[in-house]
Design a protein around this motif. Structure first.
Motif, mmCIF file in Angstrom:
data_model
loop_
_atom_site.group_PDB
_atom_site.id
_atom_site.type_symbol
_atom_site.label_atom_id
_atom_site.label_comp_id
_atom_site.label_asym_id
_atom_site.label_seq_id
_atom_site.Cartn_x
_atom_site.Cartn_y
_atom_site.Cartn_z
ATOM 1 N N ALA A 71 0.811 -1.221 0.000
ATOM 2 C CA ALA A 71 0.000 0.000 0.000
ATOM 3 C C ALA A 71 0.843 1.270 0.000
ATOM 4 O O ALA A 71 0.357 2.340 -0.363
ATOM 5 N N SER A 75 0.440 4.144 4.934
ATOM 6 C CA SER A 75 -0.549 3.098 5.223
ATOM 7 C C SER A 75 -0.191 2.471 6.563
ATOM 8 O O SER A 75 0.919 2.645 7.068
ATOM 9 N N VAL A 100 -5.582 2.700 4.028
ATOM 10 C CA VAL A 100 -4.894 3.458 2.979
ATOM 11 C C VAL A 100 -5.624 4.774 2.774
ATOM 12 O O VAL A 100 -6.781 4.933 3.160
ATOM 13 N N PHE A 114 -7.993 -3.856 1.966
ATOM 14 C CA PHE A 114 -7.515 -2.481 1.953
ATOM 15 C C PHE A 114 -8.710 -1.555 2.157
ATOM 16 O O PHE A 114 -9.673 -1.588 1.397
#
Length: 306
Positions: A71, A75, A100, A114
């Motif tokens: 990421a 992050s 993120v 994510f």
């Protein structure tokens, strides 16, 4: 041949054996060097940007590193994964959560979720080698967006009960996390936790008593069982004749065989000291408190005069 260790080794060692292609370029290592390691099967490609300097299935910690390295620098581990890293027990989820920045278009990695956020990720990250959000923002943000309200309350209670943080620290972070969903009910819960409520189930016991006009019980009271061991009862009422009625609330983990067996022994040894012990599930306490109230009244717990 040189006996000097390869330039990438210290970086990989600090990241559980993982590296990014960008880090290797910064060290002056070409794509040909990387391809040679991959072709020889000394390394493995975890994603288009992350390489493993070991072979085989990644460990859980390596998968966490893979997520934050993939990421990018801004992050961090978040949610229940961050709390797992801080030591939270009995809230395990297989999927790893990596926070993120918004508008981050990332190639997916199996086993990693994510999550985009507008929150300032670096400012909320703890001082650890593996970028991980602090306990308080990780817990509050997860609880704020958890669909099941009881689970949201349960998580905050667990963080306090297991010593990861305090009700006062969580309350102060609510202000720093504005805007935050459920902020007002979270403050009420944390106020009760600060006064001694140790779990969501204990909170439900107090709600039941207030709703049905029962006196509030003594909570987490120290008792010696028939074997001499120190026990803490969930809730208890002392009757006019001196007898004591104890209500024990079983959460989901009590259904596991080892916990169930221990609970039977605990109940028997408390009863052997003269206590009147009844049990209920956390679900029944929330969904059908009137049934528990009925039985408490039959045992002699009278309506409060307040």
């Amino acid at each position: 041949m040189s006996d000097r260790p390869p330039l990438w080794l210290p970086v990989a060692a600090a990241q559980d054996g993982l590296l990014t292609r960008r880090q290797l370029r910064r060290l002056g290592l070409s794509s040909d060097y990387v391809d040679t390691q991959l072709d020889a099967r000394r390394w493995q490609e975890v994603s288009s940007t992350v390489l493993g300097t070991t072979t085989g299935v990644l460990t859980r910690r390596q998968l966490m590193w893979a997520g934050v390295l993939h990421a990018g620098e801004r992050s961090a581990l978040g949610g229940l994964t961050a709390l797992e890293r801080h030591g939270l027990e009995r809230w395990h989820r297989d999927e790893i959560t990596v926070l993120v920045e918004k508008s981050h278009n990332l190639e997916p990695i199996k086993g990693i979720h994510f999550v985009e956020t507008r929150r300032p990720i670096p400012l909320l990250t703890a001082s650890t080698a593996l970028p991980t959000w602090r306990v308080e923002p990780a817990a509050l943000l997860w609880a704020g967006y958890e669909p099941v309200t009881r689970s949201a309350y349960g998580l905050l209670s667990a963080c306090v009960q297991q010593g990861l943080t305090t009700a006062i620290r969580l309350d102060s972070w609510i202000t720093r996390m504005r805007p935050l969903r459920r902020a007002k009910p979270f403050r009420r819960l944390l106020g009760e936790l600060a006064e001694g409520t140790q779990s969501a189930a204990e909170r439900d016991v107090l709600t039941m008593c207030d709703t049905f006009r029962l006196p509030r019980p003594d909570r987490q009271k120290r008792r010696r069982d028939s074997g001499g061991r120190l026990r803490y009862t969930d809730a208890e009422w002392t009757l006019a004749d001196g007898r004591v009625v104890v209500l024990e609330v079983d959460g989901g983990f009590h259904m596991h065989v080892e916990h169930w067996s221990a609970d039977i022994e605990r109940e028997r040894q408390l009863i052997a000291t003269g206590l009147i012990v009844i049990r209920c599930s956390a679900i029944e306490l929330r969904e059908h408190p009137e049934r528990i109230v009925r039985d408490l009244r039959r045992l002699g717990v009278v309506e409060s005069s307040a």
